[in-house]
Design a protein around this motif. Structure first.
Motif, PDB file in Angstrom:
ATOM      1  N   MET A 140     -30.239  18.388  41.688  1.00 14.01           N
ATOM      2  CA  MET A 140     -30.783  18.267  40.352  1.00 14.01           C
ATOM      3  C   MET A 140     -32.297  18.312  40.460  1.00 14.01           C
ATOM      4  N   SER A 141     -32.906  19.224  39.766  1.00 14.28           N
ATOM      5  CA  SER A 141     -34.344  19.390  39.882  1.00 14.28           C
ATOM      6  C   SER A 141     -35.123  18.505  38.909  1.00 14.28           C
ATOM      7  N   GLU A 142     -34.535  18.117  37.819  1.00 11.83           N
ATOM      8  CA  GLU A 142     -35.249  17.350  36.807  1.00 11.83           C
ATOM      9  C   GLU A 142     -34.387  16.160  36.386  1.00 11.83           C
ATOM     10  N   SER A 143     -35.018  15.017  36.163  1.00 16.08           N
ATOM     11  CA  SER A 143     -34.287  13.824  35.746  1.00 16.08           C
ATOM     12  C   SER A 143     -35.126  13.033  34.758  1.00 16.08           C
ATOM     13  N   THR A 144     -34.447  12.407  33.810  1.00 17.33           N
ATOM     14  CA  THR A 144     -35.132  11.522  32.872  1.00 17.33           C
ATOM     15  C   THR A 144     -35.465  10.188  33.533  1.00 17.33           C
ATOM     16  N   HIS A 192     -23.779  14.488  33.664  1.00 20.71           N
ATOM     17  CA  HIS A 192     -22.520  14.058  34.286  1.00 20.71           C
ATOM     18  C   HIS A 192     -22.903  13.380  35.597  1.00 20.71           C
ATOM     19  N   VAL A 193     -22.323  12.217  35.832  1.00 20.88           N
ATOM     20  CA  VAL A 193     -22.591  11.474  37.059  1.00 20.88           C
ATOM     21  C   VAL A 193     -21.260  10.963  37.591  1.00 20.88           C
ATOM     22  N   ALA A 194     -21.077  11.029  38.910  1.00 24.09           N
ATOM     23  CA  ALA A 194     -19.860  10.494  39.525  1.00 24.09           C
ATOM     24  C   ALA A 194     -20.224   9.887  40.871  1.00 24.09           C
ATOM     25  N   GLY A 195     -19.468   8.883  41.257  1.00 19.52           N
ATOM     26  CA  GLY A 195     -19.706   8.249  42.539  1.00 19.52           C
ATOM     27  C   GLY A 195     -18.801   7.053  42.739  1.00 19.52           C
ATOM     28  N   VAL A 196     -19.263   6.137  43.590  1.00 22.44           N
ATOM     29  CA  VAL A 196     -18.500   4.938  43.927  1.00 22.44           C
ATOM     30  C   VAL A 196     -19.443   3.739  43.932  1.00 22.44           C
ATOM     31  N   GLU A 240     -22.007  13.132  42.608  1.00 24.15           N
ATOM     32  CA  GLU A 240     -22.358  14.228  41.705  1.00 24.15           C
ATOM     33  C   GLU A 240     -23.365  13.713  40.694  1.00 24.15           C
ATOM     34  N   GLN A 241     -24.370  14.514  40.416  1.00 29.53           N
ATOM     35  CA  GLN A 241     -25.296  14.180  39.334  1.00 29.53           C
ATOM     36  C   GLN A 241     -25.907  15.482  38.846  1.00 29.53           C
ATOM     37  N   GLU A 242     -25.567  15.819  37.638  1.00 29.33           N
ATOM     38  CA  GLU A 242     -26.086  17.045  37.029  1.00 29.33           C
ATOM     39  C   GLU A 242     -26.632  16.691  35.662  1.00 29.33           C
ATOM     40  N   ALA A 274     -19.154   9.403  34.716  1.00 31.79           N
ATOM     41  CA  ALA A 274     -19.779   9.126  33.422  1.00 31.79           C
ATOM     42  C   ALA A 274     -20.334  10.402  32.801  1.00 31.79           C
ATOM     43  N   THR A 275     -20.327  10.420  31.490  1.00 33.80           N
ATOM     44  CA  THR A 275     -20.983  11.459  30.702  1.00 33.80           C
ATOM     45  C   THR A 275     -22.005  10.740  29.838  1.00 33.80           C
TER      46      THR A 275
END
Length: 120
Positions: free
Chosen positions: A1-5, A81-85, A68-70, A101-102
């Protein structure tokens, strides 16, 4: 992911610290938190604070691994979208809780990004 809030990263830090107030501050005043698997639907910052405080009270989260983080940012709106443990304890027992999560976030007039909808 190149950009994040930066909102998800701030949420991670606050959740691991057990700080429901800091988590609630990441949501717009009239945001919605939906966690159907836990039968949680909270609308508004105060209800969201209560929901996170209840989850934090179940036991500490020691770490969060993100698989995952997009995130897509268009103007003043972000969709992710974020996923993990999550690794922590519930009732004194070690647990590894997978999550997905969405999120919808919006940049406010002050330039801060906050959750509008958080669904996990």
């Amino acid at each position: 992911m190149s950009e994040s809030t930066g909102v998800f990263e701030a949420w991670q830090k606050a959740f691991i610290a057990g700080d429901a107030d800091a988590i609630a501050d990441l949501y717009e005043e009239n945001a919605t938190l939906a966690l159907p698997s836990m039968e949680i639907l909270a609308r508004g910052r105060d209800a969201i604070r209560e929901a996170w405080a209840g989850l934090i009270a179940m036991g500490p989260v020691e770490s969060i691994d993100v698989d995952e983080q997009e995130q897509t940012i268009v103007g003043d709106v972000a969709y992710a979208h974020v996923a993990g443990v999550m690794h922590g304890q519930v009732g004194g027992e070690k647990v590894d809780l997978p999550f997905r999560a969405t999120e919808v976030q919006r940049r406010g007039a002050d330039g801060s990004w906050r959750y509008v909808i958080d669904h996990a």
